[in-house]
Design a protein around this motif. Structure first.
Motif, PDB file in Angstrom:
ATOM      1  N   VAL A  36       6.171  -0.557   7.933  1.00  0.00           N
ATOM      2  CA  VAL A  36       6.406   0.511   7.687  1.00  0.00           C
ATOM      3  C   VAL A  36       6.894   1.222   9.112  1.00  0.00           C
ATOM      4  CG1 VAL A  36       6.168   2.714   6.622  1.00  0.00           C
ATOM      5  CG2 VAL A  36       5.314   0.758   5.543  1.00  0.00           C
ATOM      6  N   LYS A  37       5.867   1.118   9.919  1.00  0.00           N
ATOM      7  CA  LYS A  37       6.192   1.734  11.509  1.00  0.00           C
ATOM      8  C   LYS A  37       7.364   1.200  12.077  1.00  0.00           C
ATOM      9  CE  LYS A  37       1.176   2.677  12.049  1.00  0.00           C
ATOM     10  NZ  LYS A  37       0.012   1.842  12.469  1.00  0.00           N
ATOM     11  N   ARG A  38       7.723  -0.043  11.630  1.00  0.00           N
ATOM     12  CA  ARG A  38       8.728  -0.909  12.203  1.00  0.00           C
ATOM     13  C   ARG A  38      10.085  -0.663  11.382  1.00  0.00           C
ATOM     14  NH1 ARG A  38       5.939  -6.506  12.799  1.00  0.00           N
ATOM     15  NH2 ARG A  38       7.564  -7.145  14.061  1.00  0.00           N
ATOM     16  N   GLY A  39       9.948  -0.130  10.392  1.00  0.00           N
ATOM     17  CA  GLY A  39      11.373   0.225   9.618  1.00  0.00           C
ATOM     18  C   GLY A  39      11.295  -0.024   8.132  1.00  0.00           C
TER      19      GLY A  39
ATOM     20  N   ASN B 206       8.042   5.651   4.926  1.00  0.00           N
ATOM     21  CA  ASN B 206       8.586   6.153   5.844  1.00  0.00           C
ATOM     22  C   ASN B 206      10.118   6.709   5.360  1.00  0.00           C
ATOM     23  OD1 ASN B 206      10.678   6.178   8.067  1.00  0.00           O
ATOM     24  ND2 ASN B 206       9.673   4.432   9.147  1.00  0.00           N
ATOM     25  N   PRO B 207       9.985   8.179   5.119  1.00  0.00           N
ATOM     26  CA  PRO B 207      11.139   8.843   4.686  1.00  0.00           C
ATOM     27  C   PRO B 207      12.578   8.618   5.335  1.00  0.00           C
ATOM     28  CG  PRO B 207       9.316  10.040   4.585  1.00  0.00           C
ATOM     29  CD  PRO B 207       8.968   9.172   5.560  1.00  0.00           C
ATOM     30  N   GLY B 208      12.333   8.248   6.761  1.00  0.00           N
ATOM     31  CA  GLY B 208      13.460   8.314   7.772  1.00  0.00           C
ATOM     32  C   GLY B 208      14.056   6.866   7.387  1.00  0.00           C
ATOM     33  N   ALA B 209      13.327   5.816   7.281  1.00  0.00           N
ATOM     34  CA  ALA B 209      13.963   4.375   7.059  1.00  0.00           C
ATOM     35  C   ALA B 209      14.493   4.526   5.584  1.00  0.00           C
ATOM     36  CB  ALA B 209      12.822   3.417   6.909  1.00  0.00           C
TER      37      ALA B 209
ATOM     38  N   GLY C  16      19.610   4.045   2.474  1.00  0.00           N
ATOM     39  CA  GLY C  16      20.249   4.785   1.573  1.00  0.00           C
ATOM     40  C   GLY C  16      19.751   5.119   0.165  1.00  0.00           C
ATOM     41  N   VAL C  17      18.186   5.476   0.390  1.00  0.00           N
ATOM     42  CA  VAL C  17      17.445   5.723  -0.976  1.00  0.00           C
ATOM     43  C   VAL C  17      16.657   7.069  -0.548  1.00  0.00           C
ATOM     44  CG1 VAL C  17      17.258   3.773  -2.137  1.00  0.00           C
ATOM     45  CG2 VAL C  17      15.580   4.409  -0.343  1.00  0.00           C
ATOM     46  N   THR C  18      16.251   7.923  -1.514  1.00  0.00           N
ATOM     47  CA  THR C  18      15.495   9.023  -1.261  1.00  0.00           C
ATOM     48  C   THR C  18      14.085   8.814  -1.965  1.00  0.00           C
ATOM     49  OG1 THR C  18      17.620  10.326  -1.184  1.00  0.00           O
ATOM     50  CG2 THR C  18      15.472  11.557  -1.403  1.00  0.00           C
ATOM     51  N   LEU C  19      12.991   9.034  -1.286  1.00  0.00           N
ATOM     52  CA  LEU C  19      11.803   8.930  -1.851  1.00  0.00           C
ATOM     53  C   LEU C  19      11.363  10.210  -2.672  1.00  0.00           C
ATOM     54  CD1 LEU C  19       9.764   7.290   1.129  1.00  0.00           C
ATOM     55  CD2 LEU C  19      10.994   6.237  -0.795  1.00  0.00           C
ATOM     56  N   SER C  20      10.552   9.898  -3.789  1.00  0.00           N
ATOM     57  CA  SER C  20      10.273  10.950  -4.747  1.00  0.00           C
ATOM     58  C   SER C  20       9.098  12.012  -3.856  1.00  0.00           C
ATOM     59  CB  SER C  20       9.469  10.662  -5.860  1.00  0.00           C
ATOM     60  OG  SER C  20       8.340  10.014  -5.994  1.00  0.00           O
ATOM     61  N   ASP C  21       9.079  13.358  -4.196  1.00  0.00           N
ATOM     62  CA  ASP C  21       7.950  13.938  -3.486  1.00  0.00           C
ATOM     63  C   ASP C  21       6.409  13.306  -3.992  1.00  0.00           C
ATOM     64  OD1 ASP C  21       9.728  15.656  -2.169  1.00  0.00           O
ATOM     65  OD2 ASP C  21       9.816  16.996  -3.846  1.00  0.00           O
ATOM     66  N   ALA C  22       6.448  12.858  -5.035  1.00  0.00           N
ATOM     67  CA  ALA C  22       5.094  12.408  -5.589  1.00  0.00           C
ATOM     68  C   ALA C  22       4.676  11.271  -4.804  1.00  0.00           C
ATOM     69  CB  ALA C  22       5.348  12.200  -7.174  1.00  0.00           C
ATOM     70  N   LEU C  23       5.755  10.327  -4.653  1.00  0.00           N
ATOM     71  CA  LEU C  23       5.460   8.964  -3.693  1.00  0.00           C
ATOM     72  C   LEU C  23       4.984   9.421  -2.349  1.00  0.00           C
ATOM     73  CD1 LEU C  23       5.250   5.928  -4.012  1.00  0.00           C
ATOM     74  CD2 LEU C  23       7.693   5.918  -2.927  1.00  0.00           C
ATOM     75  N   ILE C  24       5.655  10.184  -1.595  1.00  0.00           N
ATOM     76  CA  ILE C  24       5.177  10.570  -0.388  1.00  0.00           C
ATOM     77  C   ILE C  24       4.019  11.458  -0.178  1.00  0.00           C
ATOM     78  CG2 ILE C  24       6.074  12.242   1.581  1.00  0.00           C
ATOM     79  CD1 ILE C  24       9.000  11.912   0.499  1.00  0.00           C
ATOM     80  N   LYS C  25       3.445  12.120  -1.240  1.00  0.00           N
ATOM     81  CA  LYS C  25       2.260  12.975  -1.324  1.00  0.00           C
ATOM     82  C   LYS C  25       1.275  12.003  -1.559  1.00  0.00           C
ATOM     83  CE  LYS C  25       4.001  17.543  -2.743  1.00  0.00           C
ATOM     84  NZ  LYS C  25       4.439  18.246  -3.835  1.00  0.00           N
ATOM     85  N   SER C  26       1.516  10.934  -2.398  1.00  0.00           N
ATOM     86  CA  SER C  26       0.434   9.818  -2.655  1.00  0.00           C
ATOM     87  C   SER C  26       0.225   8.939  -1.438  1.00  0.00           C
ATOM     88  CB  SER C  26       0.692   9.232  -3.857  1.00  0.00           C
ATOM     89  OG  SER C  26       1.832   8.209  -3.465  1.00  0.00           O
TER      90      SER C  26
END
Length: 322
Positions: free
Chosen positions: A250-253, A298-301, A306-316
């Motif tokens: 994930v740190k690599r992309g 990695n929201p930037g990746a 071409g996708v947007t992560l849900s807030d719930a996934l990021i928070k978990s």
């Protein structure tokens, strides 16, 4: 009672010798080999070293530590295994499936502790998950593939075709591919495979999936993890989301990974080695797995692919890579 000075000296010497005999002999030798050097496997090695040091086994106290990597080459892995067997260390620690297979093939007497092996039974390292009765034990990085599929669906909810790049010569990857072929249809998805027998083949294998898949999933395949940047290049340019099982990717992309903490896995492995150095037989110690899974995102990746992560996934997530 007053002892004669000579008797007192003898008694004191005997007490010291007795204490030395009771103390653990820390000047022992540990040989460590890894199929390749990449962040996850390096973290295992460092964790092993840390666990040994915590138990008092340090170079300062006479520990003989040696480490060799096979640079992704199974023939070199076999050479290292033979060299280590000739050195007769007290324990050999083999990191990743190909190195573990090489070491187990080379000795039936020297204690072997494997680490970061997905399926030690399928890899024929041990006959089963219980205490083996032979010279081998270790720690698996096996993951629940059901949880991996859940993560894929959370990252790419509409995914139908899941691409996977893997080395067909790596037993742990073959096991994962076989299981995904069975599991993905239960979730309305199918597997599209691309093989990469060498690290240099990873980029071409990824490119072969462009236009055929909605997401690319990678397991802990050592060839793929070693060349993960070439996969990221394809994912970013073709807007194919990448989901991994190695959190360092994930740190690599990669967009996300649900995986074990490989440093902790190394510490767990080192603790098994300590038990053996203190006299336990490897064949009496059951193989272990890690129960601690961590989600990295990695929201930037995600944006690049071409996708947007849900807030719930990021928070978990245990860690959000900025």
């Amino acid at each position: 009672m007053n002892l004669h000075p000579v008797l007192r000296t003898l008694a004191g010497t005997a007490a010291v010798l007795g204490a030395l005999a009771a103390a653990p002999a820390l000047a022992q030798s540990v040989a460590v080999t890894s199929i390749v050097e990449h962040p996850a496997l390096d973290a295992v090695k460092d964790g092993v070293h840390e666990a040994l040091a915590s138990a008092g086994y340090t170079e300062a106290k006479g520990l003989k530590w040696q480490f060799q990597t096979a640079q992704g080459n199974t023939a070199i892995a076999a050479q290292i295994a033979r060299k280590f067997v000739g050195d007769k260390p007290d324990v050999i620690i083999a990191i990743a499936t190909p190195s573990a297979q090489a070491v187990v093939a080379a000795t039936k007497t020297i204690p072997v502790v494997y680490s970061a092996v997905t399926d030690p039974v399928a890899a024929q390292l041990v006959p089963g998950w219980e205490a083996s009765g032979i010279n081998v034990t270790g720690v698996s990085d096996a993951l629940s593939l059901e949880k991996q599929i859940d993560l894929i669906k959370k990252v790419v909810p509409d995914a139908k075709k899941v691409g996977m790049v893997y080395n067909p010569g790596e037993a742990n990857s073959v096991v994962v591919v076989k299981r995904l072929r069975e599991l993905l249809p239960q979730s309305g998805m199918s597997l599209v495979e691309a093989t990469a027998a060498r690290t240099v083949d990873v980029g071409a294998a990824a490119r072969s999936l462009v236009g055929k898949v909605d997401v690319i999933y990678t397991n802990t395949d050592n060839n793929v993890v070693s060349a993960y940047e070439s996969l990221v290049k394809v994912g970013n340019s073709a807007k194919i989301p990448l989901v991994a099982s190695d959190t360092d990717s994930v740190k690599r992309g990669a967009i996300a990974a649900l995986g074990v903490n490989y440093h902790d896995l190394g510490v767990q492995t080192g603790k098994l080695a300590v038990r053996i150095l203190k006299g336990e037989k490897p064949g009496a110690i059951a193989s272990e797995t890690s129960s601690k899974l961590e989600l990295y995102v990695n929201p930037g990746a995600a944006a690049q692919q071409g996708v947007t992560l849900s807030d719930a996934l990021i928070k978990s997530a245990a860690q959000v890579i900025k």
